[in-house]
Structures are given as structure tokens and as C-alpha cells.
Motif scaffolding. Structure first.
Motif, PDB file in Angstrom:
ATOM      1  N   VAL A  16      10.014  38.290  72.774  1.00 54.80           N
ATOM      2  CA  VAL A  16      10.968  38.054  71.675  1.00 54.80           C
ATOM      3  C   VAL A  16      10.751  36.651  71.105  1.00 54.80           C
ATOM      4  O   VAL A  16      10.728  36.466  69.883  1.00 54.80           O
ATOM      5  N   TRP A  17      10.586  35.660  71.990  1.00 54.44           N
ATOM      6  CA  TRP A  17      10.351  34.286  71.522  1.00 54.44           C
ATOM      7  C   TRP A  17       9.003  34.150  70.815  1.00 54.44           C
ATOM      8  O   TRP A  17       8.916  33.530  69.764  1.00 54.44           O
ATOM      9  N   GLN A  18       7.955  34.731  71.374  1.00 54.47           N
ATOM     10  CA  GLN A  18       6.627  34.595  70.772  1.00 54.47           C
ATOM     11  C   GLN A  18       6.536  35.281  69.421  1.00 54.47           C
ATOM     12  O   GLN A  18       5.938  34.748  68.493  1.00 54.47           O
ATOM     13  N   GLU A  27       8.715  48.436  70.726  1.00 56.84           N
ATOM     14  CA  GLU A  27       7.671  47.416  70.582  1.00 56.84           C
ATOM     15  C   GLU A  27       7.479  46.628  71.874  1.00 56.84           C
ATOM     16  O   GLU A  27       6.340  46.386  72.301  1.00 56.84           O
ATOM     17  N   VAL A  28       8.585  46.236  72.488  1.00 52.57           N
ATOM     18  CA  VAL A  28       8.504  45.480  73.736  1.00 52.57           C
ATOM     19  C   VAL A  28       7.904  46.359  74.829  1.00 52.57           C
ATOM     20  O   VAL A  28       7.034  45.924  75.594  1.00 52.57           O
ATOM     21  N   GLN A  33       3.663  47.638  78.654  1.00 53.49           N
ATOM     22  CA  GLN A  33       2.860  48.684  79.297  1.00 53.49           C
ATOM     23  C   GLN A  33       1.377  48.310  79.390  1.00 53.49           C
ATOM     24  O   GLN A  33       0.642  48.915  80.157  1.00 53.49           O
ATOM     25  N   GLN A  34       0.956  47.314  78.660  1.00 50.63           N
ATOM     26  CA  GLN A  34      -0.420  46.833  78.787  1.00 50.63           C
ATOM     27  C   GLN A  34      -0.620  46.101  80.112  1.00 50.63           C
ATOM     28  O   GLN A  34      -1.736  45.964  80.577  1.00 50.63           O
ATOM     29  N   MET A  44      15.062  49.197  77.821  1.00 55.36           N
ATOM     30  CA  MET A  44      16.305  49.302  77.065  1.00 55.36           C
ATOM     31  C   MET A  44      17.459  48.660  77.846  1.00 55.36           C
ATOM     32  O   MET A  44      18.269  47.912  77.279  1.00 55.36           O
ATOM     33  N   THR A  45      17.531  48.925  79.152  1.00 58.06           N
ATOM     34  CA  THR A  45      18.585  48.346  79.983  1.00 58.06           C
ATOM     35  C   THR A  45      18.464  46.825  80.044  1.00 58.06           C
ATOM     36  O   THR A  45      19.463  46.104  79.920  1.00 58.06           O
ATOM     37  N   VAL A  46      17.247  46.326  80.216  1.00 55.38           N
ATOM     38  CA  VAL A  46      17.035  44.870  80.270  1.00 55.38           C
ATOM     39  C   VAL A  46      17.451  44.230  78.954  1.00 55.38           C
ATOM     40  O   VAL A  46      18.140  43.201  78.945  1.00 55.38           O
TER      41      VAL A  46
END
Length: 171
Positions: A16-18, A27-28, A33-34, A44-46
Motif C-alpha cells: 500500500v505504501w509503495q 491487487e494485493v 502470491q508471487q 481481505m481479513t488482514v
């Protein structure tokens, strides 16, 4: 003050910061997953937890949320340092120990930061500067009503423009 982010919270906030733009869970997730196997619902929970803790704000877009960081990573790091320093019963000794742990590059960054803070927020002049004679000199030099009006006009001009508008400091 903030507690340190957990490993997964930090991984999410790093993105999010980058990216420095509103992001979706998808997107996150795809970026995470990479590096690791992780479920959509976990991300989603995080992100919901980060929202509840005040680290991100979110806005609805269609059927999804877009998340934006509330503050910067630098502000987060500064808050953690401040919290650690505040926990000490001897703040000066804590700073000396902290500075002793720094690399040469970190010390140079600290010196740069101190110069910036001193430039942007100069310390006030010592309290002993004005004396009781200073107002009397101004009154004697005013020379009556005409001098008082001239003084007011000068103060009004300085307050309206000052040296900032002249560009004198930029040269």
C-alpha cells in the motif's frame, strides 16, 4: 502509540505504501502470491483489520473496497521510535545507545534530518534579548502622530508581504 505490525500486516502495508494509490484486496493478493501461497479471504481479513486499526481508509468502488494508507511508512517508523524512546526511564541514555547502534550512513541521515528540522523550525531567541529600554527607544524615535502612522504603515507592509514575497531569501 502504534504497536509493531505483524508479518502479514507489514507485507500488505508495504505494498500500500509503495504503490501510493488506492488498492484492492485482489491487487494485493496477486502480488503477495508471487512470494507465498495465500487465500483471498486471508488478505481481505488482514486489510479489514488494518482498516479497523486505523492504518488504512477504504472507499467502496463497485462491489469492492479500495484501500489507501492513512500515513506514510516514515511516519510509522517515527512513531515506533518515539514509542521505544518514551518507554525508557533515561531518555538521554536511550538516545546515546541508539546513536551508538547506527551505521555511518544512518548517522549522516540523522545529521541531514537535524539540519532540516533546525532550518524549518528554528529555536526561539534566548529570553534575555528584549530589555525595558527597547519600547522607550521606539516611542522616542516615533516623534508624535506622524511617526506613529509611518510605523503602522511599515508594519502593515511587512506583515502583508515580508521578505518572502520579495525573493530576497532565494538569491
Amino acid at each position: 502509540m502504534p504497536r509493531p505490525l505483524g508479518e502479514l500486516e507489514d507485507a500488505v502495508m508495504t505494498r500500500v505504501w509503495q504503490w501510493n494509490r488506492p488498492v484492492t484486496v485482489r491487487e494485493v493478493l496477486e502480488d503477495l502470491q508471487q512470494e507465498r501461497s495465500i487465500a483471498y479471504t486471508t488478505v481481505m481479513t488482514v486489510m479489514d483489520n488494518l482498516h479497523q486499526k486505523g492504518w488504512v481508509r477504504r472507499e467502496v468502488e463497485g462491489r469492492a473496497y479500495r484501500y489507501t494508507a492513512v500515513s506514510t511508512r516514515a511516519a510509522y517508523a517515527a512513531a515506533l521510535m518515539n514509542e521505544g524512546w518514551a518507554q525508557s526511564d533515561n531518555p538521554a541514555a536511550a538516545l546515546v545507545a541508539f546513536f551508538g547502534m547506527m551505521s555511518q550512513d544512518q548517522r549522516e541521515a540523522l545529521n541531514d534530518a537535524i539540519r532540516i528540522v533546525q532550518r524549518d523550525n528554528p529555536l526561539p531567541a534566548p529570553a534575555a534579548a528584549p530589555t525595558p529600554a527597547a519600547p522607550e527607544e521606539r516611542t522616542e524615535g516615533a516623534g508624535g502622530t506622524e511617526g506613529a502612522e509611518g510605523t503602522e504603515g511599515a508594519e502593515g507592509t511587512e506583515g502583508a508581504g515580508g521578505t518572502e514575497g520579495t525573493g530576497a531569501q532565494e538569491r
